[in-house]
Scaffold this active site. Structure first.
Site, mmCIF file in Angstrom:
data_model
loop_
_atom_site.group_PDB
_atom_site.id
_atom_site.type_symbol
_atom_site.label_atom_id
_atom_site.label_comp_id
_atom_site.label_asym_id
_atom_site.label_seq_id
_atom_site.Cartn_x
_atom_site.Cartn_y
_atom_site.Cartn_z
ATOM 1 N N ASN A 245 -8.039 42.027 -64.587
ATOM 2 C CA ASN A 245 -9.353 42.416 -65.099
ATOM 3 C C ASN A 245 -9.243 43.746 -65.822
ATOM 4 O O ASN A 245 -8.153 44.294 -65.979
ATOM 5 C CB ASN A 245 -10.370 42.484 -63.952
ATOM 6 C CG ASN A 245 -9.914 43.400 -62.843
ATOM 7 O OD1 ASN A 245 -9.786 44.619 -63.016
ATOM 8 N ND2 ASN A 245 -9.633 42.827 -61.670
ATOM 9 N N GLY A 308 -13.594 51.032 -50.791
ATOM 10 C CA GLY A 308 -12.983 49.938 -51.558
ATOM 11 C C GLY A 308 -13.488 49.935 -52.979
ATOM 12 O O GLY A 308 -14.466 49.258 -53.312
#
Length: 453
Positions: A245, A308
């Protein structure tokens, strides 16, 4: 105009097959407006000729330690004083070992000892050589000396192996240098990139991510261990191709700096990005989602806060092709069989005694609904949601905006509380996120154990 314009760069080339990329790198640096002088080791000349580099830079290529044509025959001192930046690309295992040992047995290693310029290197070697404990020790030693490391990348290598150790592509190296000039701090023992290295009265610039009043020794997170994931993951299709990505890792790296500035001990687990390791931060490089999960699990023994921020690929190939997949003319197309990757955030929050956990939600529509769903479903303490479809914000950009959501533990059935952070530089956004997180984390410390099992 590129920030490299006007910079004086010594490009060191050592004896690796990736030396062919150095010609492209020299051309790109010149195109960006930098002045480039090339220094080659004896072995490098077996891979690419000095004449090629001379034609690309318009400058004589230096190969000899004691050059009678150099100023007073002391070419290493002349170059050391001239340079704003010393960049070694490729940096082989051999040259890294010699630099780590403080050797000065050729022009390149000698000028590196003599310079006060910012020093960077782009490792390039076989994957087994890169993963060897000696190479990893040398890399850490050089970081402690003030060297900034660009890469390495992972993928198919000239020897046929697949793994980490590939030199970053020239375009990625130039982008990393340009990003450093936008405000990344110099490493210990180096000067700001715009300083004049001849003078002794230049003190190192303060960290571009360090708040003016930050004191790591007494910061709000002093004594706490913060684990942060950043960047993309890459899921191999075959030895050449992968699924990934657009994540640049900038937000995660900025958060690592912000947590460090508050006194935290920071472990930064990063996918493949072209960013320098922040000073005072422990970095673990991974490639795939499975590797990232393994690194996260290994870091949770004494984890107080987990953030995260990585853009982890949702799927990976059910079976990675052993050899490069070839296009078949006339075929209707190619079908890839995918399996779901492990959910790293859920693996953290579903532990018996999870740390305070912050998640990220990168969305292109219905930001609030998707963020709230993820907040509840993954048992997060805080979620940072941003609209990556907004122009100039999100993936790859230097700026970002966010909406922060959390559930009041005393009123869990109520809608999530939200707080909007307007567009700003990612460094500033990271500080704001950490500041907003702190009172929530203090409440978490009171009600739950901060240490993971």
């Amino acid at each position: 105009m590129s920030r490299l314009a006007g910079q004086r760069i010594v490009l060191g080339i050592s004896a690796g097959i990736a030396a062919y990329k150095s010609a492209v790198l020299a051309r790109l640096l010149k195109k960006a407006g930098a002045s480039v002088r090339v220094v080659m080791t004896e072995g490098a000349q077996a891979f690419i000729t000095p004449l090629t580099l001379q034609a690309l830079t318009g400058e004589e290529v230096r190969t000899s330690l004691l050059d009678p044509q150099a100023e007073a025959g002391m070419g290493h001192i002349e170059l050391a004083k001239w340079a704003d930046i010393v960049l070694i690309a490729p940096a082989t295992a051999d040259v890294m070992a010699r630099l780590a040992a403080g050797m000065a047995d050729d022009l390149l290693t000698t000028l590196c000892l003599a310079t006060r310029a910012r020093c960077l290197l782009a490792p390039a070697m076989n994957q087994a050589m890169w993963s060897h404990p000696a190479s990893q020790r040398n890399a850490e030693t050089l970081k402690a000396f003030g060297w900034q490391q660009l890469g390495p990348d992972a993928g198919e290598q000239a020897c046929g192996d697949v793994g980490g150790g590939r030199m970053l592509e020239p375009e990625d190296i130039v982008a990393a240098l340009d990003a450093a000039l936008s405000g990344h701090s110099p490493a210990p023992g180096t000067l700001p990139l715009d300083a004049t290295p001849e003078h002794d009265d230049h003190a190192p610039a303060p960290d571009a991510f360090m708040a003016d009043d930050a004191d790591p020794a007494t910061g709000a997170l002093a004594g706490q261990h913060v684990v942060i994931t950043a960047g993309p993951t890459r899921e191999a299709i075959d030895p050449v191709r992968y699924l990934s990505n657009h994540s640049s890792g900038k937000m995660g790296f900025a958060l690592a700096c912000a947590a460090r500035d508050q006194g935290a001990r920071v472990t930064l687990i990063s996918g493949p990005v072209a960013l320098a390791t922040p000073e005072g931060v422990t970095r673990v490089d991974v490639v795939s989602a499975v590797e990232m999960l393994e690194a996260v699990n290994a870091s949770l023994a004494e984890c107080d806060i987990f953030i995260g921020c990585a853009a982890v690929a949702d799927y990976r190939l059910a079976e990675v092709a052993e050899h490069k997949l070839k296009k078949v003319s006339g075929s209707p197309g190619l079908t890839l069989s995918l399996v779901e990757n492990p959910d790293i955030i859920a693996a953290v929050t579903h532990r018996q005694s999870p740390p305070f956990t912050v998640g990220f939600a990168a969305e292109t529509r219905e930001l609030a609904r998707h963020a709230h769903d993820k907040l509840v479903r993954k048992r997060l303490d805080l979620i940072v949601a941003n609209d990556v479809a907004a122009p100039g914000l999100g993936f790859g950009a230097d700026d970002n905006a966010a909406v922060l959501y959390y559930l009041d533990p005393d009123q869990p059935d109520n809608p999530a509380t939200s707080h909007t952070l307007s567009p700003r530089a990612k460094q500033d956004l990271a500080r704001a996120i950490i500041d907003y997180m702190l009172p929530l984390y203090r409440g978490h410390q009171i009600t739950r154990s901060p240490v993971c099992s």
